[in-house]
Scaffold this motif. Structure first.
Motif, PDB file in Angstrom:
ATOM      1  N   GLY A  24       0.803  -1.215   0.000  1.00  0.00           N
ATOM      2  CA  GLY A  24       0.000   0.000   0.000  1.00  0.00           C
ATOM      3  C   GLY A  24       0.836   1.265   0.000  1.00  0.00           C
ATOM      4  N   ILE A  25       2.147   1.127  -0.174  1.00  0.00           N
ATOM      5  CA  ILE A  25       3.010   2.314  -0.261  1.00  0.00           C
ATOM      6  C   ILE A  25       2.928   2.860  -1.684  1.00  0.00           C
ATOM      7  CG2 ILE A  25       5.396   3.145  -0.145  1.00  0.00           C
ATOM      8  CD1 ILE A  25       5.917   0.918   1.932  1.00  0.00           C
ATOM      9  N   ASP A  26       2.590   4.139  -1.817  1.00  0.00           N
ATOM     10  CA  ASP A  26       2.343   4.719  -3.135  1.00  0.00           C
ATOM     11  C   ASP A  26       3.652   5.245  -3.729  1.00  0.00           C
ATOM     12  OD1 ASP A  26       0.991   5.518  -5.331  1.00  0.00           O
ATOM     13  OD2 ASP A  26       0.022   7.251  -4.417  1.00  0.00           O
ATOM     14  N   LEU A  27       4.541   4.330  -4.054  1.00  0.00           N
ATOM     15  CA  LEU A  27       5.835   4.741  -4.608  1.00  0.00           C
ATOM     16  C   LEU A  27       5.660   5.131  -6.080  1.00  0.00           C
ATOM     17  CD1 LEU A  27       8.962   4.855  -3.994  1.00  0.00           C
ATOM     18  CD2 LEU A  27       9.068   2.658  -5.179  1.00  0.00           C
ATOM     19  N   PRO A  28       6.095   6.351  -6.461  1.00  0.00           N
ATOM     20  CA  PRO A  28       5.945   6.760  -7.864  1.00  0.00           C
ATOM     21  C   PRO A  28       6.683   5.815  -8.813  1.00  0.00           C
ATOM     22  CG  PRO A  28       6.759   8.577  -6.499  1.00  0.00           C
ATOM     23  CD  PRO A  28       6.772   7.358  -5.650  1.00  0.00           C
ATOM     24  N   HIS A  29       6.062   5.503  -9.939  1.00  0.00           N
ATOM     25  CA  HIS A  29       6.739   4.717 -10.975  1.00  0.00           C
ATOM     26  C   HIS A  29       6.112   5.079 -12.310  1.00  0.00           C
ATOM     27  CE1 HIS A  29       3.339   2.443  -9.392  1.00  0.00           C
ATOM     28  NE2 HIS A  29       3.213   1.876 -10.571  1.00  0.00           N
ATOM     29  N   LEU A  30       6.943   5.461 -13.271  1.00  0.00           N
ATOM     30  CA  LEU A  30       6.423   5.949 -14.550  1.00  0.00           C
ATOM     31  C   LEU A  30       6.575   4.955 -15.684  1.00  0.00           C
ATOM     32  CD1 LEU A  30       7.643   9.646 -14.382  1.00  0.00           C
ATOM     33  CD2 LEU A  30       5.272   8.875 -14.472  1.00  0.00           C
ATOM     34  N   CYS A  31       7.736   4.308 -15.808  1.00  0.00           N
ATOM     35  CA  CYS A  31       7.950   3.453 -16.986  1.00  0.00           C
ATOM     36  C   CYS A  31       7.511   2.015 -16.736  1.00  0.00           C
ATOM     37  CB  CYS A  31       9.396   3.518 -17.476  1.00  0.00           C
ATOM     38  SG  CYS A  31      10.603   2.666 -16.453  1.00  0.00           S
ATOM     39  N   LYS A  32       7.141   1.672 -15.521  1.00  0.00           N
ATOM     40  CA  LYS A  32       6.677   0.307 -15.243  1.00  0.00           C
ATOM     41  C   LYS A  32       5.167   0.247 -15.431  1.00  0.00           C
ATOM     42  CE  LYS A  32       6.735  -3.976 -13.969  1.00  0.00           C
ATOM     43  NZ  LYS A  32       5.494  -4.257 -14.716  1.00  0.00           N
ATOM     44  N   ASP A  33       4.765  -0.457 -16.481  1.00  0.00           N
ATOM     45  CA  ASP A  33       3.353  -0.690 -16.778  1.00  0.00           C
ATOM     46  C   ASP A  33       2.951  -1.983 -16.075  1.00  0.00           C
ATOM     47  OD1 ASP A  33       1.056  -1.844 -18.239  1.00  0.00           O
ATOM     48  OD2 ASP A  33       1.346  -0.190 -19.643  1.00  0.00           O
ATOM     49  N   ASP A  34       1.761  -2.001 -15.483  1.00  0.00           N
ATOM     50  CA  ASP A  34       1.303  -3.209 -14.776  1.00  0.00           C
ATOM     51  C   ASP A  34       1.316  -4.439 -15.679  1.00  0.00           C
ATOM     52  OD1 ASP A  34       0.897  -1.689 -12.585  1.00  0.00           O
ATOM     53  OD2 ASP A  34      -1.293  -1.597 -12.753  1.00  0.00           O
ATOM     54  N   HIS A  35       1.149  -4.220 -16.981  1.00  0.00           N
ATOM     55  CA  HIS A  35       0.963  -5.349 -17.893  1.00  0.00           C
ATOM     56  C   HIS A  35       2.212  -5.673 -18.705  1.00  0.00           C
ATOM     57  CE1 HIS A  35      -3.169  -4.829 -16.814  1.00  0.00           C
ATOM     58  NE2 HIS A  35      -3.097  -3.561 -17.172  1.00  0.00           N
ATOM     59  N   LEU A  36       3.300  -4.957 -18.444  1.00  0.00           N
ATOM     60  CA  LEU A  36       4.504  -5.145 -19.259  1.00  0.00           C
ATOM     61  C   LEU A  36       5.712  -5.399 -18.359  1.00  0.00           C
ATOM     62  CD1 LEU A  36       4.012  -2.180 -21.764  1.00  0.00           C
ATOM     63  CD2 LEU A  36       3.648  -4.609 -22.228  1.00  0.00           C
ATOM     64  N   PRO A  37       6.732  -6.047 -18.922  1.00  0.00           N
ATOM     65  CA  PRO A  37       7.949  -6.244 -18.129  1.00  0.00           C
ATOM     66  C   PRO A  37       8.611  -4.906 -17.802  1.00  0.00           C
ATOM     67  CG  PRO A  37       8.262  -6.968 -20.402  1.00  0.00           C
ATOM     68  CD  PRO A  37       6.823  -6.654 -20.245  1.00  0.00           C
ATOM     69  N   ALA A  38       9.463  -4.921 -16.783  1.00  0.00           N
ATOM     70  CA  ALA A  38      10.151  -3.691 -16.379  1.00  0.00           C
ATOM     71  C   ALA A  38      11.048  -3.187 -17.499  1.00  0.00           C
ATOM     72  CB  ALA A  38      10.965  -3.944 -15.122  1.00  0.00           C
ATOM     73  N   ILE A  39      11.139  -1.859 -17.623  1.00  0.00           N
ATOM     74  CA  ILE A  39      12.017  -1.233 -18.612  1.00  0.00           C
ATOM     75  C   ILE A  39      13.229  -0.629 -17.897  1.00  0.00           C
ATOM     76  CG2 ILE A  39      12.160   0.544 -20.405  1.00  0.00           C
ATOM     77  CD1 ILE A  39       9.092   0.249 -20.722  1.00  0.00           C
ATOM     78  N   GLY A  40      12.993  -0.050 -16.744  1.00  0.00           N
ATOM     79  CA  GLY A  40      14.096   0.515 -15.954  1.00  0.00           C
ATOM     80  C   GLY A  40      14.631   1.811 -16.508  1.00  0.00           C
ATOM     81  N   ALA A  41      13.807   2.554 -17.270  1.00  0.00           N
ATOM     82  CA  ALA A  41      14.296   3.739 -17.961  1.00  0.00           C
ATOM     83  C   ALA A  41      14.090   5.032 -17.175  1.00  0.00           C
ATOM     84  CB  ALA A  41      13.620   3.858 -19.330  1.00  0.00           C
ATOM     85  N   CYS A  42      12.953   5.181 -16.510  1.00  0.00           N
ATOM     86  CA  CYS A  42      12.625   6.503 -15.941  1.00  0.00           C
ATOM     87  C   CYS A  42      13.319   6.736 -14.605  1.00  0.00           C
ATOM     88  CB  CYS A  42      11.119   6.675 -15.816  1.00  0.00           C
ATOM     89  SG  CYS A  42      10.372   5.742 -14.452  1.00  0.00           S
ATOM     90  N   ARG A  43      13.684   5.670 -13.920  1.00  0.00           N
ATOM     91  CA  ARG A  43      14.384   5.743 -12.627  1.00  0.00           C
ATOM     92  C   ARG A  43      13.584   6.550 -11.608  1.00  0.00           C
ATOM     93  NH1 ARG A  43      17.214   1.607 -13.865  1.00  0.00           N
ATOM     94  NH2 ARG A  43      18.892   1.993 -12.375  1.00  0.00           N
TER      95      ARG A  43
END
Lengths: 201, 488
Positions: A24-43
């Motif tokens: 339940g921790i609302d950690l920001p994440h932009l390039c990680k789509d729930d339906h796709l593998p991690a990209i690791g680009a936006c950091r």
């Protein structure tokens, strides 16, 4: 083996990011789509993993002992990265200088929006969506959706460094490309760079 | 080898970069149609071909403006008086730093610029005694031999070679072997020296690696503009064809410092956009086309030919117990005798500087160790032994052995700015901190805002995806540490 996240002992789930979000921790994440593998680009999802700064999306949770999302240094670094992301965006057709997830995350991180400038490039040639380069943060979600999820490969990230741009190929508009208007890229876009036609008004 | 006749569509992708490279050599530039042609050869979609092709700095997408030789504006050339003349073409480092200032294309590495030869740079030996010995050993015995010599990779990370090999073999699947001879770091020319002048030592080492790893795919990736080194390697491989079950594939691309990052190199070979992959999985688990993959540097491979010829004790006579053997240093800048120097690991920096005659117009004021991924240091204040790991906490590293000498205080600021700008320009663009932060770091340093530059240095170093961004702060941080007054 459990994993200790901000003092909570929990079972590891997938990636460190998955484990954090499940708490339940609302950690920001932009390039990680729930339906796709991690990209690791936006950091954006930087946390301390066993004392080291790491993008939570790209670290498997198994084997990790402690995760700290609130460490003073990692929060500061995360905010600078978000400010760099925000500075990429200029006002797009949606009317706001910042849009969608980015705006929410930046509000959360209390970062001032980037200065407004003219959009450099809008491709409205496709029948169903527009691409506004000015709102693009080069997270790569659209490209992964097109290349790896749909296996169409109508778009890619041309150029390198700051000159990198999402494009449907060499001097080709979306209409002239092999894009099938499936909508996966639009659904994956965390900003309004790719937006359904009509959504702008 | 990468089989061009293979019906497996994954393997066809590896035809893309060679097709692009030969089109570029043929025409001097790449038209949109040429990129599409290469895409058809490799059967990859246009947008994927375009994103990959446009990511290589040495590929031109318009006919070259002039036919005159371009002036090299690499750091060593600039330190030795190179200036950009209006209207004339310039280029980034041409890796002839031993001859600075230079213009025009690459040239074969000259024998006289091997200034100090140890076992690696000694004249090639006509027989293949080391390979014969390796062939008489089971793979496990060969691995134990490499282990007992503590051979560490010479690409810059100094990872134990035997441990890397064992990890790949432990996967229990056919492995791939990739040799990284991309050598895109300004001021480093050791692979070129090795491939131009001692190619048989490298080729014998390669055959030994094949004996132990039995790779199902073998690629030697040579810098796209290092035509003399490539020609020498190809000729030697042709002479030594009998040593290999199948001929190694020699491949070239369109440059880019980020190709020194091994997963980026794998993407390049696969015809994908040259950007780093996430780890895990590590290349030894899943690398080239998903195979367990060993990626080694030219110099690491050449070391095998030494190790299997002599005794482990003999090999360990040079260097330190933790880091035995020698390494080739590329020394350039303001020195009387620039060139390739082979010294034992652990040799003090001052010994190398003295051998090269540092500072023809005075003492060495500053030394850049490890290039754009390393840092500057003041040789009058520190004299580190050249070993793996940091030479100074602010950034200097042995890296791949590049040493550039400055002999005037006024050169420090422009040199630091040049390294910061190089890293910004070489960012592949995949991750935000490096793509956006590295140019900004260079920008604020140029404007004299040291505290903002240091803040960005921390962020770019900690937040970036790959080694290029993670190491990019070194030149900035170290220059500000040793000579803060130069940036006010």
């Amino acid at each position: 083996m459990t994993i200790r996240v901000d003092g909570h002992e929990v079972m590891p789930r997938g990636s460190v990011l998955d484990t954090i979000l499940a708490l339940g921790i609302d950690l920001p994440h932009l390039c990680k789509d729930d339906h796709l593998p991690a990209i690791g680009a936006c950091r954006t999802c930087l946390v301390l993993v066993d004392g080291r700064v790491a993008a939570a999306c790209s670290v498997p949770a198994e084997g990790v002992v402690t995760v700290d999302t609130l460490d003073e240094r990692v929060v500061r670094i995360r905010r600078v990265v978000l400010a760099l992301t925000a500075a990429m965006q200029v006002e797009g057709p949606a009317g706001g200088p910042l849009c969608g997830t980015t705006a929410a995350i930046l509000a959360q991180a209390s970062i001032a929006p980037a200065p407004v400038a003219e959009p450099e490039h809008i491709d409205a040639s496709g029948p169903f969506f527009t691409f506004n380069d000015a709102a693009c943060i080069l997270c790569g979600r659209c490209v992964v959706a097109c290349q790896d999820l749909q296996h169409i490969s109508a778009i890619g990230m041309a150029g390198r460094g700051r000159a990198t741009r999402v494009t449907p190929g060499a001097s080709v508009s979306f209409r002239e490309s092999i894009c099938t208007s499936c909508g996966s890229c639009v659904a994956a876009c965390p900003t309004t760079a790719l937006a359904p036609k009509g959504a702008a008004s | 080898m990468v089989d061009h006749g293979s019906p497996n569509p994954l393997w066809e992708r590896s035809r893309f970069l060679p097709a692009l490279h030969s089109a570029h050599e043929r025409d001097g530039w790449l038209s949109g149609a040429a990129v599409i042609d290469a895409a058809r050869v490799a059967r990859i979609p246009d947008a994927e071909a375009w994103e990959a092709a446009t990511s290589y700095p040495e590929f031109r997408f318009a006919p070259p403006a002039s036919d005159g030789p371009a002036t090299c504006m690499g750091l060593s050339c600039v330190l030795n008086g190179a200036v950009a003349t209006p209207g004339a073409a310039t280029q980034s480092c041409r890796f002839r730093c031993y001859d600075a200032p230079v213009s025009g294309a690459e040239a074969p590495f000259p024998e006289e610029h091997i200034r100090l030869a140890g076992p690696l740079l000694a004249a090639d030996i006509p027989d293949f005694g080391a390979l014969e010995r390796a062939r008489g050993m089971p793979a496990e015995a060969a691995l134990a031999l490499i282990d007992s010599a503590s051979l560490r990779g010479r690409g810059g990370a100094y990872f134990p070679v035997a441990r890397k090999w064992r990890s790949a073999l432990a996967e229990g699947r056919p492995v791939a072997l990739v040799v990284n001879a991309e050598e895109g770091e300004p001021g480093v020319f050791k692979d070129r020296a090795m491939l131009c002048l001692r190619p048989r030592r490298f080729v014998e080492g390669l055959a030994i690696a094949c004996q132990v790893l039995a790779p199902a795919a073998l690629v030697v990736f040579v810098n796209g503009e290092a035509a003399p080194a490539r020609a020498s390697l190809v000729a030697t491989l042709a002479d030594c064809a009998a040593l290999f079950r199948e001929p190694p594939q020699v491949m070239s691309g369109g440059g880019g410092y980020v190709l020194g990052e091994e997963t980026t190199l794998l993407n390049a070979i696969e015809g994908r956009k040259p950007v780093p992959r996430l780890r895990p999985p590590y290349p030894v688990e899943s690398g080239l086309f998903g195979m367990p993959t060993v990626i080694n540097n030219v110099e690491s491979i050449a070391n095998l030919a030494l190790l299997f010829r002599g005794s482990v004790e003999g090999y360990r006579e040079r260097g330190t117990p933790e880091a035995p053997g020698t390494r080739i240093f590329s020394v350039s800048g303001r020195v009387a005798r620039p060139g390739a120097y082979e010294f034992a690991l652990g040799t003090p920096l001052s010994t190398i500087l003295a051998a090269a005659g540092a500072g023809p117009a005075g003492p060495a004021i500053a030394v850049l160790a490890g290039g754009p991924s390393g840092g500057f240091l003041d040789p009058s204040r520190v004299d580190p032994p050249m070993l793996p790991g940091l030479l100074h906490q602010t950034g200097a590293v042995m890296g791949s052995g590049g040493i550039i000498v400055l002999d005037q205080l006024s050169q420090v600021r422009p040199a630091a700015l040049a390294m910061a700008a190089f890293n910004a320009a070489e960012s592949c663009g995949k991750c935000t901190p490096c793509r956006e932060g590295a140019p900004l770091m260079a920008d604020v340093l140029a404007r004299g805002d040291a505290s903002r530059a240091l803040e960005l240095a921390e962020v770019v170093g900690a937040a970036s995806l790959c080694g290029l961004g993670q190491m990019a702060p070194g030149p900035v941080r170290s220059a500000l540490h040793f000579w803060p007054e130069q940036f006010r």
